[in-house]
Design a protein around this motif. Structure first.
Motif, PDB file in Angstrom:
ATOM      1  N   TRP A  88      49.422  49.272  48.514  1.00 49.79           N
ATOM      2  CA  TRP A  88      48.472  49.789  49.551  1.00 49.79           C
ATOM      3  C   TRP A  88      47.130  50.083  48.742  1.00 49.79           C
ATOM      4  O   TRP A  88      45.985  49.831  49.162  1.00 49.79           O
ATOM      5  N   ARG A  89      47.234  50.415  47.448  1.00 49.33           N
ATOM      6  CA  ARG A  89      46.237  50.290  46.298  1.00 49.33           C
ATOM      7  C   ARG A  89      45.364  49.047  46.527  1.00 49.33           C
ATOM      8  O   ARG A  89      44.184  48.953  46.058  1.00 49.33           O
ATOM      9  N   LEU A  90      45.873  47.988  46.628  1.00 46.96           N
ATOM     10  CA  LEU A  90      45.400  46.639  46.669  1.00 46.96           C
ATOM     11  C   LEU A  90      44.619  46.277  47.884  1.00 46.96           C
ATOM     12  O   LEU A  90      43.478  45.476  47.862  1.00 46.96           O
ATOM     13  N   THR A  91      44.570  47.208  48.933  1.00 43.68           N
ATOM     14  CA  THR A  91      43.981  46.860  49.824  1.00 43.68           C
ATOM     15  C   THR A  91      42.618  47.452  50.425  1.00 43.68           C
ATOM     16  O   THR A  91      41.730  46.778  51.053  1.00 43.68           O
ATOM     17  N   PHE A  92      42.178  48.169  49.356  1.00 43.90           N
ATOM     18  CA  PHE A  92      41.077  49.184  49.600  1.00 43.90           C
ATOM     19  C   PHE A  92      39.830  48.516  48.989  1.00 43.90           C
ATOM     20  O   PHE A  92      38.681  48.721  49.529  1.00 43.90           O
ATOM     21  N   PRO A  93      39.862  48.275  47.725  1.00 41.38           N
ATOM     22  CA  PRO A  93      38.627  47.779  47.066  1.00 41.38           C
ATOM     23  C   PRO A  93      37.740  46.620  47.505  1.00 41.38           C
ATOM     24  O   PRO A  93      36.482  46.710  47.463  1.00 41.38           O
ATOM     25  N   ILE A  94      38.171  45.540  47.759  1.00 41.68           N
ATOM     26  CA  ILE A  94      37.434  44.455  48.531  1.00 41.68           C
ATOM     27  C   ILE A  94      36.608  44.929  49.605  1.00 41.68           C
ATOM     28  O   ILE A  94      35.244  44.422  49.506  1.00 41.68           O
ATOM     29  N   GLY A  95      37.068  45.703  50.565  1.00 41.33           N
ATOM     30  CA  GLY A  95      35.783  46.191  51.716  1.00 41.33           C
ATOM     31  C   GLY A  95      34.769  46.769  51.099  1.00 41.33           C
ATOM     32  O   GLY A  95      33.612  46.670  51.393  1.00 41.33           O
ATOM     33  N   VAL A  96      35.114  47.785  50.260  1.00 36.84           N
ATOM     34  CA  VAL A  96      33.906  48.473  49.802  1.00 36.84           C
ATOM     35  C   VAL A  96      33.203  47.744  48.745  1.00 36.84           C
ATOM     36  O   VAL A  96      31.696  47.825  48.594  1.00 36.84           O
ATOM     37  N   TYR A  97      33.454  46.699  48.000  1.00 33.51           N
ATOM     38  CA  TYR A  97      32.715  45.829  47.396  1.00 33.51           C
ATOM     39  C   TYR A  97      31.890  44.849  48.385  1.00 33.51           C
ATOM     40  O   TYR A  97      30.674  44.588  47.938  1.00 33.51           O
ATOM     41  N   ALA A  98      32.493  44.521  49.209  1.00 36.71           N
ATOM     42  CA  ALA A  98      31.759  43.623  50.318  1.00 36.71           C
ATOM     43  C   ALA A  98      30.591  44.341  50.716  1.00 36.71           C
ATOM     44  O   ALA A  98      29.474  44.047  50.849  1.00 36.71           O
ATOM     45  N   SER A  99      30.850  45.440  51.076  1.00 35.09           N
ATOM     46  CA  SER A  99      29.839  46.339  51.676  1.00 35.09           C
ATOM     47  C   SER A  99      28.501  46.959  50.518  1.00 35.09           C
ATOM     48  O   SER A  99      27.360  46.766  50.788  1.00 35.09           O
ATOM     49  N   ALA A 100      29.083  46.974  49.177  1.00 29.68           N
ATOM     50  CA  ALA A 100      28.201  47.407  48.295  1.00 29.68           C
ATOM     51  C   ALA A 100      27.124  46.244  47.837  1.00 29.68           C
ATOM     52  O   ALA A 100      26.014  46.232  48.046  1.00 29.68           O
ATOM     53  N   ILE A 101      27.774  44.888  47.912  1.00 24.44           N
ATOM     54  CA  ILE A 101      26.823  43.865  47.692  1.00 24.44           C
ATOM     55  C   ILE A 101      25.938  43.492  48.823  1.00 24.44           C
ATOM     56  O   ILE A 101      24.608  43.134  48.425  1.00 24.44           O
ATOM     57  N   PHE A 102      26.387  43.677  50.007  1.00 21.28           N
ATOM     58  CA  PHE A 102      25.488  43.540  50.836  1.00 21.28           C
ATOM     59  C   PHE A 102      24.187  44.490  50.929  1.00 21.28           C
ATOM     60  O   PHE A 102      23.090  44.046  51.455  1.00 21.28           O
ATOM     61  N   THR A 103      24.705  45.678  50.658  1.00 24.46           N
ATOM     62  CA  THR A 103      23.705  46.746  50.569  1.00 24.46           C
ATOM     63  C   THR A 103      22.505  46.516  49.334  1.00 24.46           C
ATOM     64  O   THR A 103      21.481  46.436  49.548  1.00 24.46           O
TER      65      THR A 103
END
Length: 156
Positions: A88-103
């Motif tokens: 389950w730990r593998l599922t969360f980081p990618i989404g927050v990184y996508a949000s951070a890079i777009f911001t």
């Protein structure tokens, strides 16, 4: 309790760094709007810039953790890593990184960030498929009872 491979620890750090990056970027945007038209407005612009600098630094560090996490995950998969709740730990980081890079792209208008953001967004969409795999394996492990057996306890 199951022994967690090192890759899961890295994914935890990776997720926190991504969340910190996004948090600094978003917090840096608040002061200019809050102090607009007041005397400390110039200080608010400094806070905004610190948010961009801090968010960029954390995002860069997170990019390194992402590379390390992917390499270790692939290595563990080759060595026969079995399913456990740590997936389950593998599922969360990618989404927050996508949000951070777009911001970060929106705040800096630095064009290469948009391309990196597009790659991260594609990874986030592909993550839905991985999430479905993890849900399926979790429900299957719960049904069969294999999810609650701790291999490290069996060896002791």
């Amino acid at each position: 309790m199951q022994r967690a491979p090192n890759t899961q620890v890295i994914h935890i750090k990776h997720s926190q760094i991504g969340t910190g990056s996004l948090g600094l970027l978003l917090l840096g945007q608040a002061p200019p709007a809050a102090f607009d038209g007041t005397q400390p407005a110039h200080v608010a612009m400094v806070a905004r810039d610190f948010g961009v600098i801090g968010g960029s630094l954390l995002w860069g560090a997170g990019l390194w953790w992402l590379v390390v996490a992917i390499a270790l995950t692939l290595s563990y998969l080759r060595d026969g890593m079995t399913f456990n709740m740590g997936w389950w730990r593998l599922t969360f980081p990618i989404g927050v990184y996508a949000s951070a890079i777009f911001t970060l792209d929106r705040l800096t208008q630095f064009t290469p960030l948009a391309a990196i953001g597009t790659v991260m967004a594609v990874m986030a969409v592909a993550l839905v498929g991985f999430w479905l795999i993890v849900v399926t394996k979790t429900l299957n492990g719960m049904w069969l009872g294999s999810l609650f057996r701790a291999p490290c306890r069996l060896r002791a």
